[in-house]
Design a protein around this motif. Structure first.
Motif, PDB file in Angstrom:
ATOM      1  N   SER A  84       0.823  -1.213   0.000  1.00 38.50           N
ATOM      2  CA  SER A  84       0.000   0.000   0.000  1.00 38.50           C
ATOM      3  C   SER A  84       0.858   1.266   0.000  1.00 38.50           C
ATOM      4  N   ARG A  85       2.177   1.093  -0.022  1.00 41.44           N
ATOM      5  CA  ARG A  85       3.163   2.170   0.006  1.00 41.44           C
ATOM      6  C   ARG A  85       3.274   2.846   1.373  1.00 41.44           C
ATOM      7  N   GLN A  86       2.604   2.274   2.352  1.00 44.76           N
ATOM      8  CA  GLN A  86       2.778   2.742   3.719  1.00 44.76           C
ATOM      9  C   GLN A  86       4.106   2.196   4.263  1.00 44.76           C
ATOM     10  N   PRO A  87       4.755   2.947   5.145  1.00 41.61           N
ATOM     11  CA  PRO A  87       6.028   2.455   5.695  1.00 41.61           C
ATOM     12  C   PRO A  87       5.843   1.141   6.451  1.00 41.61           C
ATOM     13  N   GLN A  88       6.815   0.274   6.321  1.00 43.95           N
ATOM     14  CA  GLN A  88       6.825  -0.974   7.087  1.00 43.95           C
ATOM     15  C   GLN A  88       7.093  -0.646   8.550  1.00 43.95           C
ATOM     16  N   THR A  89       6.234  -1.117   9.433  1.00 42.83           N
ATOM     17  CA  THR A  89       6.433  -0.891  10.858  1.00 42.83           C
ATOM     18  C   THR A  89       6.877  -2.197  11.524  1.00 42.83           C
ATOM     19  N   ILE A  90       7.327  -2.069  12.744  1.00 44.30           N
ATOM     20  CA  ILE A  90       7.682  -3.265  13.513  1.00 44.30           C
ATOM     21  C   ILE A  90       6.474  -4.186  13.616  1.00 44.30           C
ATOM     22  N   GLY A  91       5.306  -3.602  13.830  1.00 42.53           N
ATOM     23  CA  GLY A  91       4.090  -4.403  13.951  1.00 42.53           C
ATOM     24  C   GLY A  91       3.738  -5.158  12.686  1.00 42.53           C
ATOM     25  N   THR A  92       3.813  -4.480  11.524  1.00 43.33           N
ATOM     26  CA  THR A  92       3.469  -5.154  10.270  1.00 43.33           C
ATOM     27  C   THR A  92       4.508  -6.220   9.930  1.00 43.33           C
ATOM     28  N   ALA A  93       5.778  -5.941  10.231  1.00 40.21           N
ATOM     29  CA  ALA A  93       6.834  -6.914   9.935  1.00 40.21           C
ATOM     30  C   ALA A  93       6.695  -8.160  10.802  1.00 40.21           C
ATOM     31  N   LEU A  94       6.497  -7.965  12.112  1.00 40.04           N
ATOM     32  CA  LEU A  94       6.373  -9.107  13.013  1.00 40.04           C
ATOM     33  C   LEU A  94       5.113  -9.909  12.714  1.00 40.04           C
ATOM     34  N   ASN A  95       4.044  -9.225  12.370  1.00 39.84           N
ATOM     35  CA  ASN A  95       2.808  -9.922  12.024  1.00 39.84           C
ATOM     36  C   ASN A  95       2.972 -10.770  10.779  1.00 39.84           C
ATOM     37  N   PRO A 127       3.288 -14.451  12.826  1.00 32.62           N
ATOM     38  CA  PRO A 127       1.934 -14.067  13.243  1.00 32.62           C
ATOM     39  C   PRO A 127       1.442 -14.842  14.458  1.00 32.62           C
ATOM     40  N   SER A 128       2.015 -16.022  14.713  1.00 34.10           N
ATOM     41  CA  SER A 128       1.579 -16.788  15.878  1.00 34.10           C
ATOM     42  C   SER A 128       1.920 -16.075  17.178  1.00 34.10           C
ATOM     43  N   LEU A 129       2.972 -15.253  17.171  1.00 31.31           N
ATOM     44  CA  LEU A 129       3.366 -14.506  18.366  1.00 31.31           C
ATOM     45  C   LEU A 129       2.906 -13.051  18.311  1.00 31.31           C
ATOM     46  N   PHE A 130       2.690 -12.533  17.098  1.00 29.01           N
ATOM     47  CA  PHE A 130       2.237 -11.150  16.926  1.00 29.01           C
ATOM     48  C   PHE A 130       1.010 -11.141  16.027  1.00 29.01           C
ATOM     49  N   PRO A 131      -0.135 -11.640  16.543  1.00 25.56           N
ATOM     50  CA  PRO A 131      -1.357 -11.675  15.721  1.00 25.56           C
ATOM     51  C   PRO A 131      -1.908 -10.292  15.407  1.00 25.56           C
ATOM     52  N   SER A 132      -1.519  -9.289  16.192  1.00 25.87           N
ATOM     53  CA  SER A 132      -1.962  -7.915  15.951  1.00 25.87           C
ATOM     54  C   SER A 132      -0.796  -7.076  15.455  1.00 25.87           C
ATOM     55  N   ARG A 133      -1.074  -6.192  14.506  1.00 21.55           N
ATOM     56  CA  ARG A 133      -0.044  -5.286  14.005  1.00 21.55           C
ATOM     57  C   ARG A 133       0.139  -4.067  14.908  1.00 21.55           C
ATOM     58  N   ARG A 134      -0.818  -3.846  15.798  1.00 26.17           N
ATOM     59  CA  ARG A 134      -0.820  -2.588  16.563  1.00 26.17           C
ATOM     60  C   ARG A 134      -0.555  -2.783  18.055  1.00 26.17           C
ATOM     61  N   PRO A 163       0.846  -5.418  21.266  1.00 31.84           N
ATOM     62  CA  PRO A 163       1.503  -6.663  21.678  1.00 31.84           C
ATOM     63  C   PRO A 163       0.574  -7.475  22.572  1.00 31.84           C
ATOM     64  N   LEU A 164       0.219  -8.672  22.138  1.00 27.77           N
ATOM     65  CA  LEU A 164      -0.716  -9.509  22.885  1.00 27.77           C
ATOM     66  C   LEU A 164      -0.029 -10.684  23.564  1.00 27.77           C
ATOM     67  N   LEU A 165       0.992 -11.249  22.909  1.00 28.06           N
ATOM     68  CA  LEU A 165       1.655 -12.435  23.433  1.00 28.06           C
ATOM     69  C   LEU A 165       3.132 -12.215  23.728  1.00 28.06           C
ATOM     70  N   ALA A 166       3.744 -11.266  23.028  1.00 27.17           N
ATOM     71  CA  ALA A 166       5.193 -11.075  23.165  1.00 27.17           C
ATOM     72  C   ALA A 166       5.552  -9.622  22.888  1.00 27.17           C
ATOM     73  N   HIS A 167       6.755  -9.253  23.328  1.00 26.95           N
ATOM     74  CA  HIS A 167       7.317  -7.933  23.056  1.00 26.95           C
ATOM     75  C   HIS A 167       8.556  -8.090  22.177  1.00 26.95           C
ATOM     76  N   ALA A 168       8.835  -7.082  21.378  1.00 25.83           N
ATOM     77  CA  ALA A 168      10.085  -7.005  20.623  1.00 25.83           C
ATOM     78  C   ALA A 168      11.010  -6.049  21.366  1.00 25.83           C
ATOM     79  N   VAL A 169      12.208  -6.508  21.706  1.00 29.32           N
ATOM     80  CA  VAL A 169      13.129  -5.732  22.530  1.00 29.32           C
ATOM     81  C   VAL A 169      14.396  -5.433  21.738  1.00 29.32           C
ATOM     82  N   LEU A 170      14.773  -4.152  21.698  1.00 31.86           N
ATOM     83  CA  LEU A 170      15.992  -3.712  21.018  1.00 31.86           C
ATOM     84  C   LEU A 170      16.731  -2.747  21.928  1.00 31.86           C
TER      85      LEU A 170
END
Length: 318
Positions: free
Chosen positions: A255-266, A270-277, A279-286
């Protein structure tokens, strides 16, 4: 403040991150069994434990049962987990130390409650590591050499791999002058930002080339099962074994929207990040911080990647 200024400030803050270490010699390698003095150091998050190998040998040499042992025999562990020399220190700490990551300022009350409900936080600083000079776990660790050539080669290989993903070829790295290549490694060895920054700028901004993919690796504990989308795995049964996941992540969506951490992880797990917006099951830590799922992956690569150009992201189960 311009986006370039923000990126520069974030990059400088990431560069300045460090972790206090308390390193003790394992009793089986110590003349006085378990009464050795600790080696204390504030070590950069972005750097590699492999760069400590000679200093550790020099410090503990008089306390070793066999002082003639080569520095290349040294290896570090944390609570029974051998620590990979070629992983950045910050990644190792985020994966194994048990420290609570920092949360965004806009964390919800639910997240705050979740953090405080787990009882007392595990004491994690200084990070207490154990040094060995015997029984090298060759099935779990790459064997390093006293001169650091293996660490150099592993680092350059990772830089080339990141460059290939960003640009579709490794030409940007391959066409660096000998002086630039030497300066890049010197900046890593001596943790010198003024040496690193101009070479990193060349790698991230090659003339006439648009970003094709973003170099991202996800590190999952084996308890985080169900990642059928895994493209690359390390399957180990040893303590602290990980599942390393990577996929082709584009800077923008269809859609030409920027790739976000949420869209990439989903898309990737997707089993760990079922939502793009959310965090329901896990966090991404950097770099010790929970990433907002709305953060742009490309902006993170430019401002917060490790020295090899990768976003090494630890996935922590909630």
């Amino acid at each position: 403040m311009s986006s370039r200024d923000v990126t520069s400030r974030v990059r400088q803050s990431v560069w300045n991150g460090s972790i206090p270490l308390e390193i003790r010699l394992h009793k089986t390698d110590c003349r006085t069994y378990n009464d050795s003095d600790p080696y204390l150091i504030q070590f950069p998050r972005l750097s590699y434990l492999g760069l400590l190998i000679q200093r550790l040998h020099d410090f503990f040499e008089d306390q070793l049962i066999y002082p003639e042992v080569s520095p290349a025999e040294a290896w570090l562990e944390y609570e029974g987990v051998p620590l990979k020399w070629h992983y950045p220190l910050g990644l190792l700490y985020d994966l194994y130390a048990g420290a609570e990551p920092a949360y965004p300022n806009d964390s919800s009350e639910e997240q705050t409650s979740e953090r405080s409900s787990g009882g007392e936080e595990k004491e994690s600083l200084p990070w207490k590591l154990t040094l060995h000079f015997s029984d090298y776990p060759v099935d779990q660790l790459v064997k390093l050499d006293a001169e650091g050539k293996h660490l150099h080669d592993l680092f350059i290989h990772s830089v080339k791999e990141a460059d290939y993903l960003r640009n579709g070829s490794g030409k940007t790295v391959m066409f660096l002058s000998k002086e630039d290549s030497t300066q890049l490694w010197d900046s890593v060895e001596h943790h010198n930002f003024s040496l690193f920054s101009p070479i990193n700028h060349k790698l991230l901004n090659p003339q006439g080339i648009n970003l094709r993919h973003l170099p991202v690796k996800l590190y999952l504990p084996h308890a985080a099962s169900g990642a059928e989308e895994t493209i690359k795995e390390e399957k180990e049964s040893a303590p602290g074994s990980l599942r390393v996941v990577q996929s082709l992540i584009t800077p923008s969506l269809s859609s030409r929207q920027p790739q976000t951490i949420g869209t990439a992880l989903n898309a990737v797990i997707p089993s760990l990040f079922p939502s793009r917006r959310s965090p329901l099951l896990a966090h991404a830590v950097l770099h010790g911080a929970v990433l907002p799922l709305g953060a742009s992956v490309e902006e993170l690569v430019r401002a917060g990647s490790y020295l090899d150009g990768w976003l090494h992201i630890a996935v922590a189960m909630m």
